[in-house]
Design a protein around this motif. Structure first.
Motif, PDB file in Angstrom:
ATOM      1  N   SER A  26      28.992  57.227  42.210  1.00 26.68           N
ATOM      2  CA  SER A  26      28.577  56.404  43.233  1.00 26.68           C
ATOM      3  C   SER A  26      29.566  55.053  43.243  1.00 26.68           C
ATOM      4  N   ILE A  27      30.508  54.982  42.508  1.00 31.65           N
ATOM      5  CA  ILE A  27      31.225  53.817  42.468  1.00 31.65           C
ATOM      6  C   ILE A  27      32.799  54.212  42.607  1.00 31.65           C
ATOM      7  N   ASP A  28      33.508  52.891  42.879  1.00 26.70           N
ATOM      8  CA  ASP A  28      34.755  53.292  42.801  1.00 26.70           C
ATOM      9  C   ASP A  28      35.298  52.569  41.438  1.00 26.70           C
ATOM     10  N   LEU A  29      35.838  53.203  40.508  1.00 25.38           N
ATOM     11  CA  LEU A  29      35.946  52.591  39.258  1.00 25.38           C
ATOM     12  C   LEU A  29      37.564  52.217  38.833  1.00 25.38           C
ATOM     13  N   ARG A  30      37.909  51.118  38.530  1.00 20.61           N
ATOM     14  CA  ARG A  30      39.458  50.939  38.057  1.00 20.61           C
ATOM     15  C   ARG A  30      39.235  50.407  36.883  1.00 20.61           C
ATOM     16  N   GLU A  31      40.357  50.522  35.924  1.00 19.76           N
ATOM     17  CA  GLU A  31      40.281  49.817  34.547  1.00 19.76           C
ATOM     18  C   GLU A  31      41.560  49.066  34.170  1.00 19.76           C
ATOM     19  N   ALA A  32      41.412  48.192  33.301  1.00 18.55           N
ATOM     20  CA  ALA A  32      42.584  47.136  33.111  1.00 18.55           C
ATOM     21  C   ALA A  32      42.489  47.066  31.344  1.00 18.55           C
ATOM     22  N   THR A  33      43.545  46.799  30.916  1.00 16.74           N
ATOM     23  CA  THR A  33      43.818  46.626  29.175  1.00 16.74           C
ATOM     24  C   THR A  33      43.826  45.309  28.772  1.00 16.74           C
ATOM     25  N   ASN A  34      44.129  44.501  29.678  1.00 20.33           N
ATOM     26  CA  ASN A  34      44.174  42.933  29.214  1.00 20.33           C
ATOM     27  C   ASN A  34      43.909  41.980  30.500  1.00 20.33           C
ATOM     28  N   GLY A  35      43.905  40.706  30.105  1.00 18.44           N
ATOM     29  CA  GLY A  35      43.749  39.665  30.887  1.00 18.44           C
ATOM     30  C   GLY A  35      44.670  39.635  31.851  1.00 18.44           C
ATOM     31  N   GLN A  36      45.936  39.893  31.981  1.00 20.76           N
ATOM     32  CA  GLN A  36      46.716  39.882  32.970  1.00 20.76           C
ATOM     33  C   GLN A  36      46.549  40.797  33.870  1.00 20.76           C
ATOM     34  N   GLU A  37      46.459  42.203  33.289  1.00 17.04           N
ATOM     35  CA  GLU A  37      46.144  43.358  34.293  1.00 17.04           C
ATOM     36  C   GLU A  37      44.684  42.947  35.041  1.00 17.04           C
ATOM     37  N   ALA A  38      44.041  42.396  34.589  1.00 13.94           N
ATOM     38  CA  ALA A  38      42.690  42.203  34.944  1.00 13.94           C
ATOM     39  C   ALA A  38      42.849  41.311  36.164  1.00 13.94           C
ATOM     40  N   ILE A  39      43.804  40.135  36.116  1.00 14.57           N
ATOM     41  CA  ILE A  39      43.964  39.372  37.341  1.00 14.57           C
ATOM     42  C   ILE A  39      44.756  40.103  38.392  1.00 14.57           C
ATOM     43  N   SER A  40      45.575  40.712  38.026  1.00 15.69           N
ATOM     44  CA  SER A  40      46.165  41.366  39.054  1.00 15.69           C
ATOM     45  C   SER A  40      45.452  42.659  39.810  1.00 15.69           C
ATOM     46  N   GLN A  41      44.704  43.401  38.936  1.00 13.78           N
ATOM     47  CA  GLN A  41      43.636  44.414  39.618  1.00 13.78           C
ATOM     48  C   GLN A  41      42.614  43.481  40.509  1.00 13.78           C
ATOM     49  N   PHE A  42      42.362  42.439  39.903  1.00 14.57           N
ATOM     50  CA  PHE A  42      40.986  41.881  40.837  1.00 14.57           C
ATOM     51  C   PHE A  42      41.759  41.383  42.020  1.00 14.57           C
ATOM     52  N   GLU A  43      42.764  40.677  42.331  1.00 13.28           N
ATOM     53  CA  GLU A  43      43.468  40.597  43.288  1.00 13.28           C
ATOM     54  C   GLU A  43      43.636  41.562  44.265  1.00 13.28           C
ATOM     55  N   GLU A  44      44.044  42.745  43.614  1.00 10.05           N
ATOM     56  CA  GLU A  44      44.458  43.915  44.552  1.00 10.05           C
ATOM     57  C   GLU A  44      42.999  44.820  45.071  1.00 10.05           C
ATOM     58  N   PHE A  45      42.095  45.021  44.163  1.00  9.99           N
ATOM     59  CA  PHE A  45      40.883  45.721  44.300  1.00  9.99           C
ATOM     60  C   PHE A  45      39.799  45.038  44.698  1.00  9.99           C
ATOM     61  N   SER A  46      39.752  43.629  44.640  1.00  4.98           N
ATOM     62  CA  SER A  46      38.722  42.849  44.785  1.00  4.98           C
ATOM     63  C   SER A  46      37.176  43.622  44.478  1.00  4.98           C
ATOM     64  N   PRO A  47      37.004  43.835  43.091  1.00  7.60           N
ATOM     65  CA  PRO A  47      35.745  44.577  42.584  1.00  7.60           C
ATOM     66  C   PRO A  47      34.326  43.750  43.044  1.00  7.60           C
ATOM     67  N   ASP A  48      33.508  44.518  43.269  1.00 10.03           N
ATOM     68  CA  ASP A  48      32.226  43.653  43.338  1.00 10.03           C
ATOM     69  C   ASP A  48      31.457  43.353  42.296  1.00 10.03           C
ATOM     70  N   ILE A  49      31.994  43.931  41.001  1.00  8.74           N
ATOM     71  CA  ILE A  49      31.590  43.560  39.845  1.00  8.74           C
ATOM     72  C   ILE A  49      32.667  43.844  38.830  1.00  8.74           C
ATOM     73  N   MET A  50      32.824  42.955  37.746  1.00  8.13           N
ATOM     74  CA  MET A  50      33.839  43.175  36.758  1.00  8.13           C
ATOM     75  C   MET A  50      33.285  43.070  35.210  1.00  8.13           C
ATOM     76  N   PHE A  51      33.467  44.266  34.449  1.00 12.56           N
ATOM     77  CA  PHE A  51      33.198  43.984  33.229  1.00 12.56           C
ATOM     78  C   PHE A  51      34.281  43.389  32.051  1.00 12.56           C
ATOM     79  N   LEU A  52      34.256  42.261  31.406  1.00 11.21           N
ATOM     80  CA  LEU A  52      35.427  41.876  31.036  1.00 11.21           C
ATOM     81  C   LEU A  52      35.111  41.451  29.622  1.00 11.21           C
ATOM     82  N   ASP A  53      36.237  42.211  28.670  1.00  6.93           N
ATOM     83  CA  ASP A  53      36.028  41.991  27.207  1.00  6.93           C
ATOM     84  C   ASP A  53      36.883  40.536  26.904  1.00  6.93           C
ATOM     85  N   LEU A  54      36.704  39.865  25.690  1.00  9.01           N
ATOM     86  CA  LEU A  54      37.130  38.618  25.614  1.00  9.01           C
ATOM     87  C   LEU A  54      38.280  38.763  24.605  1.00  9.01           C
TER      88      LEU A  54
END
Lengths: 133, 209
Positions: A26-54
């Motif tokens: 029921s979701i469109d899921l993407r994954e990233a493996t570090n903070g830098q990828e998270a930022i670029s994926q966020f810009e490109e994908f505009s997620p409704d929700i993001m789970f983020l490790d520290l």
């Protein structure tokens, strides 16, 4: 359109654990493996929700959270971490995290966070719960 | 010797990550300090190469302050906590906040050694304890010992490793923010424990839901 979910964690095991608690059909899921990828994926994908490790290499979750919340104050970022120090929790709250979950994630907590951020997933989450019990 | 798979390595790193996070929180309750954690890394290395491995990962290892603690049970091995020289004095100041009495030099040295052992005991115990709990396994500990880094080589030579032995090492770096204290934690599992660890990781991976 399915709600968009982004998982950010350098550990494949941690991503696997989290995926097990998500209503994948029921979701469109993407994954990233570090903070830098998270930022670029966020810009490109505009997620409704993001789970983020520290604790991640290249760019940690604190910096990614700060940058994302700086550019997108409406973002719903759930920090999922093993770093449970009180000052860590205070810091991520100050940076604007939507919620904080402790690793390893429990299904009920993941579902609670999902429903709070994306209420239209209620039916899918219930079905997922039935499927796993 | 069967090498660990990428999946097992990643699972062990994640277990270590969770465990060290809990350990840091426990230490933060004892002393008012915020600990920055680095993602842990797991490697399979020849047992006789541990000294070189430590030297590669810790600059000036011979001068480092080291706490060594062995553990027995479902995972046989040893933990090493390495701090740069002089750390024990800065650690002592953390424990003595608000109690700045001057001590005689011999008492001071004893206190410094004790505080090093105490911090190591909390970090190693909490880390291993949480790890074993996640993996549903059990270990017992021998008392921790403080030593200078230049004695590591002798200690590892006496540890009974052979040329055929491999060990799993887990290393992480931590830093006490604003306190100029940092260190490295290494866990070394003996080869005969690898089967147990592998089995526990598989149960963790497949049983967790």
């Amino acid at each position: 359109m399915k709600p968009r979910v982004l998982i950010v964690d350098d550990s494949a095991t941690a991503r696997l654990f989290l995926r097990r608690h998500l209503p994948l059909e029921s979701i469109d899921l993407r994954e990233a493996t570090n903070g830098q990828e998270a930022i670029s994926q966020f810009e490109e994908f505009s997620p409704d929700i993001m789970f983020l490790d520290l604790t991640m290499p290249i760019m940690d979750g604190f910096e990614a959270l700060e940058r994302i919340m700086g550019d997108h104050p409406e973002a719903k970022v759930i920090v999922l971490t093993s770093d449970v120090q009180q000052r860590t929790i205070e810091r991520i709250r100050a940076l604007g995290a939507y919620r904080f979950l402790k690793k390893p994630p429990r299904e009920s907590e993941v579902h609670g966070a999902l429903l709070s951020a994306v209420p239209q997933l209620a039916g899918a989450v219930d079905a997922d719960k039935d499927h796993t019990t | 010797m069967n090498p660990i798979t990428d999946e097992e390595r990643d699972a062990l790193q994640e277990v270590m990550n969770i465990s060290f996070g809990q350990a840091a929180a426990q230490l933060a309750e004892v002393i008012d300090v915020f600990i920055r954690l680095e993602a842990p890394e797991v490697e399979l290395i020849p047992a006789l190469g541990i000294v070189d491995y430590l030297a590669r990962n810790v600059s000036g290892v011979a001068k480092a302050q080291c706490v060594h603690q062995e553990f027995r049970g479902d995972g046989d091995g040893m933990a090493f906590l390495l701090f740069p020289p002089g750390t024990e004095r800065r650690l002592l100041s953390l424990f003595q906040a608000g109690n700045e009495d001057r001590h005689e030099s011999d008492i001071l040295l004893e206190l410094e050694s004790e505080v090093l052992l105490e911090v190591a005991n909390i970090l190693i115990g909490a880390c291993m304890g949480q790890m074993m709990q996640l993996l549903d396994r059990h270990v017992t500990y021998l008392p921790p010992r403080a030593m200078a880094g230049d004695r590591l080589s002798d200690l590892l030579s006496d540890a009974g490793f052979t040329q055929d032995d491999y060990t799993i090492t887990v290393r992480t770096h931590f830093q006490f923010e604003d306190r100029a204290v940092s260190g490295r934690l290494f866990l070394v599992y003996r080869e005969h424990s690898l089967g147990n660890i592998r089995e526990a990781l598989h149960e963790f991976l497949h049983g967790y839901a």
